[in-house]
Design a protein around this motif. Sequence first.
Motif, PDB file in Angstrom:
ATOM      1  N   ALA A  43       0.827  -1.202   0.000  1.00  0.00           N
ATOM      2  CA  ALA A  43       0.000   0.000   0.000  1.00  0.00           C
ATOM      3  C   ALA A  43       0.863   1.256   0.000  1.00  0.00           C
ATOM      4  CB  ALA A  43      -0.933  -0.006   1.205  1.00  0.00           C
ATOM      5  N   LEU A  44       1.974   1.214   0.752  1.00  0.00           N
ATOM      6  CA  LEU A  44       2.847   2.389   0.814  1.00  0.00           C
ATOM      7  C   LEU A  44       3.501   2.663  -0.530  1.00  0.00           C
ATOM      8  CD1 LEU A  44       4.597   1.877   4.265  1.00  0.00           C
ATOM      9  CD2 LEU A  44       3.037   3.695   3.661  1.00  0.00           C
ATOM     10  N   ALA A  45       3.677   1.589  -1.311  1.00  0.00           N
ATOM     11  CA  ALA A  45       4.317   1.755  -2.615  1.00  0.00           C
ATOM     12  C   ALA A  45       3.325   2.180  -3.690  1.00  0.00           C
ATOM     13  CB  ALA A  45       5.015   0.459  -3.016  1.00  0.00           C
ATOM     14  N   ALA A  46       2.075   2.490  -3.282  1.00  0.00           N
ATOM     15  CA  ALA A  46       1.051   2.869  -4.262  1.00  0.00           C
ATOM     16  C   ALA A  46       1.350   4.220  -4.907  1.00  0.00           C
ATOM     17  CB  ALA A  46      -0.322   2.896  -3.601  1.00  0.00           C
ATOM     18  N   GLY A  47       2.250   4.997  -4.278  1.00  0.00           N
ATOM     19  CA  GLY A  47       2.581   6.312  -4.825  1.00  0.00           C
ATOM     20  C   GLY A  47       3.058   6.242  -6.264  1.00  0.00           C
ATOM     21  N   GLY A  48       3.713   5.133  -6.599  1.00  0.00           N
ATOM     22  CA  GLY A  48       4.253   4.976  -7.946  1.00  0.00           C
ATOM     23  C   GLY A  48       3.188   5.055  -9.008  1.00  0.00           C
ATOM     24  N   PHE A  49       2.149   4.252  -8.858  1.00  0.00           N
ATOM     25  CA  PHE A  49       1.148   4.223  -9.928  1.00  0.00           C
ATOM     26  C   PHE A  49       0.258   5.454  -9.894  1.00  0.00           C
ATOM     27  CE2 PHE A  49      -2.002   2.414  -7.000  1.00  0.00           C
ATOM     28  CZ  PHE A  49      -3.215   2.752  -7.571  1.00  0.00           C
ATOM     29  N   VAL A  50       0.028   5.988  -8.688  1.00  0.00           N
ATOM     30  CA  VAL A  50      -0.815   7.184  -8.598  1.00  0.00           C
ATOM     31  C   VAL A  50      -0.131   8.362  -9.289  1.00  0.00           C
ATOM     32  CG1 VAL A  50      -1.911   8.799  -7.018  1.00  0.00           C
ATOM     33  CG2 VAL A  50      -1.887   6.378  -6.464  1.00  0.00           C
ATOM     34  N   THR A  51       1.178   8.541  -8.998  1.00  0.00           N
ATOM     35  CA  THR A  51       1.893   9.676  -9.581  1.00  0.00           C
ATOM     36  C   THR A  51       2.022   9.545 -11.095  1.00  0.00           C
ATOM     37  OG1 THR A  51       3.204   9.444  -7.604  1.00  0.00           O
ATOM     38  CG2 THR A  51       3.828  11.186  -9.104  1.00  0.00           C
ATOM     39  N   THR A  52       2.341   8.310 -11.561  1.00  0.00           N
ATOM     40  CA  THR A  52       2.468   8.158 -13.010  1.00  0.00           C
ATOM     41  C   THR A  52       1.120   8.406 -13.681  1.00  0.00           C
ATOM     42  OG1 THR A  52       2.215   5.775 -12.697  1.00  0.00           O
ATOM     43  CG2 THR A  52       4.441   6.587 -13.052  1.00  0.00           C
ATOM     44  N   ILE A  91      -1.111  10.103 -17.593  1.00  0.00           N
ATOM     45  CA  ILE A  91      -2.470   9.931 -18.086  1.00  0.00           C
ATOM     46  C   ILE A  91      -3.223  11.250 -18.038  1.00  0.00           C
ATOM     47  CG2 ILE A  91      -4.637   8.659 -17.793  1.00  0.00           C
ATOM     48  CD1 ILE A  91      -2.387   6.797 -18.529  1.00  0.00           C
ATOM     49  N   MET A  92      -3.159  11.928 -16.861  1.00  0.00           N
ATOM     50  CA  MET A  92      -3.932  13.160 -16.712  1.00  0.00           C
ATOM     51  C   MET A  92      -3.139  14.381 -17.165  1.00  0.00           C
ATOM     52  SD  MET A  92      -5.727  12.330 -13.130  1.00  0.00           S
ATOM     53  CE  MET A  92      -6.416  10.711 -12.848  1.00  0.00           C
ATOM     54  N   LYS A  93      -1.875  14.165 -17.543  1.00  0.00           N
ATOM     55  CA  LYS A  93      -1.072  15.227 -18.153  1.00  0.00           C
ATOM     56  C   LYS A  93      -0.920  16.450 -17.257  1.00  0.00           C
ATOM     57  CE  LYS A  93      -0.118  13.292 -22.030  1.00  0.00           C
ATOM     58  NZ  LYS A  93       1.294  13.020 -22.312  1.00  0.00           N
ATOM     59  N   ARG A  94      -0.783  16.206 -15.939  1.00  0.00           N
ATOM     60  CA  ARG A  94      -0.506  17.340 -15.061  1.00  0.00           C
ATOM     61  C   ARG A  94       1.002  17.572 -15.041  1.00  0.00           C
ATOM     62  NH1 ARG A  94      -4.304  19.310 -11.655  1.00  0.00           N
ATOM     63  NH2 ARG A  94      -6.382  18.790 -12.396  1.00  0.00           N
ATOM     64  N   GLU A  95       1.461  18.463 -15.918  1.00  0.00           N
ATOM     65  CA  GLU A  95       2.898  18.643 -16.108  1.00  0.00           C
ATOM     66  C   GLU A  95       3.594  19.132 -14.836  1.00  0.00           C
ATOM     67  OE1 GLU A  95       4.350  17.820 -18.869  1.00  0.00           O
ATOM     68  OE2 GLU A  95       2.606  17.518 -20.156  1.00  0.00           O
ATOM     69  N   GLU A  96       2.825  19.865 -13.987  1.00  0.00           N
ATOM     70  CA  GLU A  96       3.489  20.457 -12.824  1.00  0.00           C
ATOM     71  C   GLU A  96       3.978  19.382 -11.841  1.00  0.00           C
ATOM     72  OE1 GLU A  96       0.313  20.702 -13.541  1.00  0.00           O
ATOM     73  OE2 GLU A  96      -1.007  20.754 -11.789  1.00  0.00           O
ATOM     74  N   CYS A  97       3.465  18.147 -12.002  1.00  0.00           N
ATOM     75  CA  CYS A  97       3.851  17.095 -11.083  1.00  0.00           C
ATOM     76  C   CYS A  97       5.176  16.447 -11.444  1.00  0.00           C
ATOM     77  CB  CYS A  97       2.783  16.006 -11.040  1.00  0.00           C
ATOM     78  SG  CYS A  97       1.396  16.467 -10.028  1.00  0.00           S
ATOM     79  N   HIS A  98       5.814  16.926 -12.468  1.00  0.00           N
ATOM     80  CA  HIS A  98       7.018  16.248 -12.955  1.00  0.00           C
ATOM     81  C   HIS A  98       8.084  15.988 -11.904  1.00  0.00           C
ATOM     82  CE1 HIS A  98      10.878  15.870 -15.138  1.00  0.00           C
ATOM     83  NE2 HIS A  98      10.158  14.937 -15.718  1.00  0.00           N
ATOM     84  N   PRO A  99       8.384  16.961 -11.001  1.00  0.00           N
ATOM     85  CA  PRO A  99       9.444  16.685 -10.027  1.00  0.00           C
ATOM     86  C   PRO A  99       9.138  15.489  -9.122  1.00  0.00           C
ATOM     87  CG  PRO A  99       8.776  18.987  -9.970  1.00  0.00           C
ATOM     88  CD  PRO A  99       7.833  18.300 -10.869  1.00  0.00           C
ATOM     89  N   MET A 100       7.845  15.128  -9.011  1.00  0.00           N
ATOM     90  CA  MET A 100       7.458  14.057  -8.087  1.00  0.00           C
ATOM     91  C   MET A 100       7.603  12.681  -8.721  1.00  0.00           C
ATOM     92  SD  MET A 100       5.933  15.186  -5.233  1.00  0.00           S
ATOM     93  CE  MET A 100       5.516  16.752  -4.559  1.00  0.00           C
ATOM     94  N   VAL A 101       7.606  12.601 -10.047  1.00  0.00           N
ATOM     95  CA  VAL A 101       7.429  11.302 -10.695  1.00  0.00           C
ATOM     96  C   VAL A 101       8.593  10.358 -10.420  1.00  0.00           C
ATOM     97  CG1 VAL A 101       7.122  10.136 -12.893  1.00  0.00           C
ATOM     98  CG2 VAL A 101       5.952  12.266 -12.464  1.00  0.00           C
ATOM     99  N   LYS A 102       9.816  10.840 -10.677  1.00  0.00           N
ATOM    100  CA  LYS A 102      10.972   9.940 -10.530  1.00  0.00           C
ATOM    101  C   LYS A 102      11.135   9.442  -9.096  1.00  0.00           C
ATOM    102  CE  LYS A 102      13.731  11.957 -14.186  1.00  0.00           C
ATOM    103  NZ  LYS A 102      14.974  12.732 -14.311  1.00  0.00           N
ATOM    104  N   GLU A 153      10.486   1.152 -15.773  1.00  0.00           N
ATOM    105  CA  GLU A 153      10.119   2.571 -15.727  1.00  0.00           C
ATOM    106  C   GLU A 153      11.262   3.398 -15.148  1.00  0.00           C
ATOM    107  OE1 GLU A 153       6.490   3.445 -13.663  1.00  0.00           O
ATOM    108  OE2 GLU A 153       5.293   2.206 -14.973  1.00  0.00           O
ATOM    109  N   PHE A 154      11.949   2.841 -14.149  1.00  0.00           N
ATOM    110  CA  PHE A 154      12.967   3.637 -13.462  1.00  0.00           C
ATOM    111  C   PHE A 154      14.339   3.538 -14.105  1.00  0.00           C
ATOM    112  CE2 PHE A 154      16.142   4.353 -10.090  1.00  0.00           C
ATOM    113  CZ  PHE A 154      15.835   5.678  -9.825  1.00  0.00           C
ATOM    114  N   SER A 155      14.615   2.407 -14.793  1.00  0.00           N
ATOM    115  CA  SER A 155      15.997   2.184 -15.227  1.00  0.00           C
ATOM    116  C   SER A 155      16.567   3.267 -16.155  1.00  0.00           C
ATOM    117  CB  SER A 155      16.154   0.796 -15.844  1.00  0.00           C
ATOM    118  OG  SER A 155      15.144   0.569 -16.765  1.00  0.00           O
TER     119      SER A 155
END
Lengths: 623, 256
Positions: free
Chosen positions: A55-64, A69-80, A137-139
């Motif tokens: 559950a804690l690792a759910a951040g990965g799929f939510v952020t991507t 998908i939703m194209k919120r560009e401002e979230c870019h610093p969070m993705v990696k 995705e990360f490599s």
Amino acid sequence: MNRVQNTKLILWFLTGFAAAVALNRYVFGLGVTTNLSDRTPWGFWIGFDVMAGVALAAGGFVTTAIFYIMKREECHPMVKPAVLTAFLGYLAVVAGLLVDLGLPWNIWHMIIYWNPHSPLFEVGWCVMLYTTVLLLEFSPVPLEKFSRYARIRDFLMKFRFPLVLLGIMLSTLHQSSLGTLFLIMRYRLYPLWYSHILPVEFFISAVALGLMMVAFESLASHWLYRREPETHLVAKLCRAAAWVLAIYFVAKMTDITVSGKLGLIFDGKWQSNLFIVEVLVSTIIPAALFFVPKYRGNNKVQWIGSSMVVIGMVLNRIDVGGLAMLDSTASYTPSWMEIAISLGVVSAAVLVFLFAIENFHVWDIRPEDPESLPHTLPSFDYSSRTWLGIPSVASLTKHTLAFVLSFALGMALMSGNRLHAEGIDQITVKPATVVDSLCDTLCINGNRDDQFVEFSHEGHISRIGKDSCRVCHHLSLPGDKLSSCWECHTSMYKEVDFFKHDWHTSASGANLRCDDCHTPGVTRTAQSAKKCTACHPAYKFLADEKNATEKYYIPSYVDAMHKLCVSCHTVEAKKVKDKPNLAQCSTCHRIGTPPELKAGMKWDVTLPHFDNVVLPDVGQAGK
Amino acid sequence: MSKAILTDVTKCIGCLKCVSACKQVHNLEMDVPRIWDRNDGLSAENWTSVIRRPGDHYVRKQCRHCLEPACASVCPVGALHKTEIGAVTYDITKCLGCRYCMMACPFGIPRYDWDKTVPHVEKCILCYDRIKTGQQPACTEACPVGATIFGDRDELLEVAHKRIKENPAKYIDKVWGEHEVGGTSVLYLSDIYLDFLTYPTRPGDKPLPKETAAAMESVPFAFVGMGGAMLGLNWIIRRRMKMDKERGNKKESADE
């Protein structure tokens, strides 16, 4: 000292400690390491490492999903960082599983042996696939450093969108299927947590927790490296999380109301109170905070709210995964070794995370760790004229020291064998009063259960020898006045060999070396060893026909308990015309004897061990 | 042709011959008192036990060999398997030690080798190797009073109902295992209630694998549905962005 360095020191310490415990678990097994039992086959490791870990690792799929998908560009610093956290989270789950599974080397069996009916099968496959997806995705991030892998990187970048989509689809499945795991335990899970929509609840809460975990991780890592917190971005996450939490709360409460469990919440039981605390911490308070724009823009409130969701949702997973089980909680509290392993796995994951953000381009601006930079540390101390080592290695020595020290501490704390650590009290002995003729017979509380059995003291002495009091008395156990019957009559139903090899070789036992009994140079077998009578001349042995050796056979526990009564009865029964068949248990241990028959019996005896035994009527024939 | 065991609690004398026979046939190791005993006598080395109840009642506990076993349905590698002959067997070569079967069993039957470095799940397998060759299980063979008998499930159910009919005062009018959790291959006749054999919340008559079936069946739909929803959302958002951009361009050109 440096904030980063201190944190790493603690993490290395926890990891080393866990490594020692893990060694113990693999050498001695689950029984010694954990407090798990047949009552609670799943414990803290499943609740925290697996359920909460996923559950804690759910951040990965939510952020991507938000970014691609939703194209919120401002979230870019969070993705990696979020993808990295998710990847490490899943690795931690697998590491936790490798400790928890009884046969961890069979973990790959799910690939070849299929059972599609099983929710765990589905979770296993999804976790396998999704971990691979996360790796792909990360490599590109670490590959960036090495120009010769540019082609692989470009190839992976091309497939970024399908990978993200696949990751979201897989996450939907296993986040919810973790709830499906418990649908079959309706009779086991406390009704407040059991719900037919448990998979849906798990999915929604995973989305909320994923958002909050990304926020928490951003706050924590920026604090650690003394960077300007991403307050504005975190506020957006908080706003989204507030809505998801609200949906979660409504779904949960509707389900509880519809299934008529509303009354259970306020009935004052500890489970109900736990439920109230869990929902308050994980949902109500943070959602309420984050719905207010003024609060969600405040760095401190973000800290409080996101840690509340993280703690509350972890608590929820632990509750469902074991704490709120009806039958089990009374007898289970996780052992310190279980907690040590879980902490160690998390610490190791955090260490890898810190390594990755320091060495790869996870953040837009790579953080600078002052002590890891070569030029800030001198390699030579001029005052004491000592060579301090290559700076980058020298800063690691502290971590190595922490790891080794805690590993040693863990090894020292591990008790040798907890299985034998249960204290044994004194046995009560009283003379047998029922049969006068058996004057050497004692009634002993052989099993410490206040049920006395007849015990022939003379009989035991004649077998084991007069000088062998210590075989039963003071069996090298501190505080033990007498050994229990079962320590020699070890098997309940089978005849056993008296010889205890482990005791003879152990330092706390006879402390013998191999050559003391076995002939040197010859393969060490029972045949090549000394006969028992060489050291214990008083023992009376039976010959083992198969192996042509001497063996001391100890009757099974049941036979030992019955021998005295039955042998006497056999003698007495010879005088009786209609002999009762004493070889049959049912002759004595029968039920439903009419009271009139009971009244006419000569021996109005209730046997100590079976209070409702009815003895055969031998009185009429006379002696 | 499903085989079964019928245990008549009123006949059992608690002699433990069945336990002894079971241990010998399966070559189970000796018992040592341990903290993880569940106090019903079952352990990794004891696949059947006799529970003493107040009054002169002895109830033999063993795997119930459910017709639709929860353990077999949850095992991720199919190590537990309901055979056609009725026994639920365990394949140690497949098991990976997740212990989900122990969590899912409504009767709390499977036990674990907690003290071993290579642990396995341990439970009664209805002497599968023996009944395959036409023999009966060790326990029923050993019973001196015929309290526990082996036979076809249908025939044993008839026998059970006949006994109740002939002696209605003696028995409670219920055959345990006839309908519970969809029916089990180990049946009980009794003059006391045997609810203590299950968890405090009764499993009921619905087969437990049905509880997860609905959720498991919706898995492919959830998978495809989520994918479709995400693609759709992405398409809408992209289109909207594109239109916004075009509109912006038009505005710009209009401004010019």
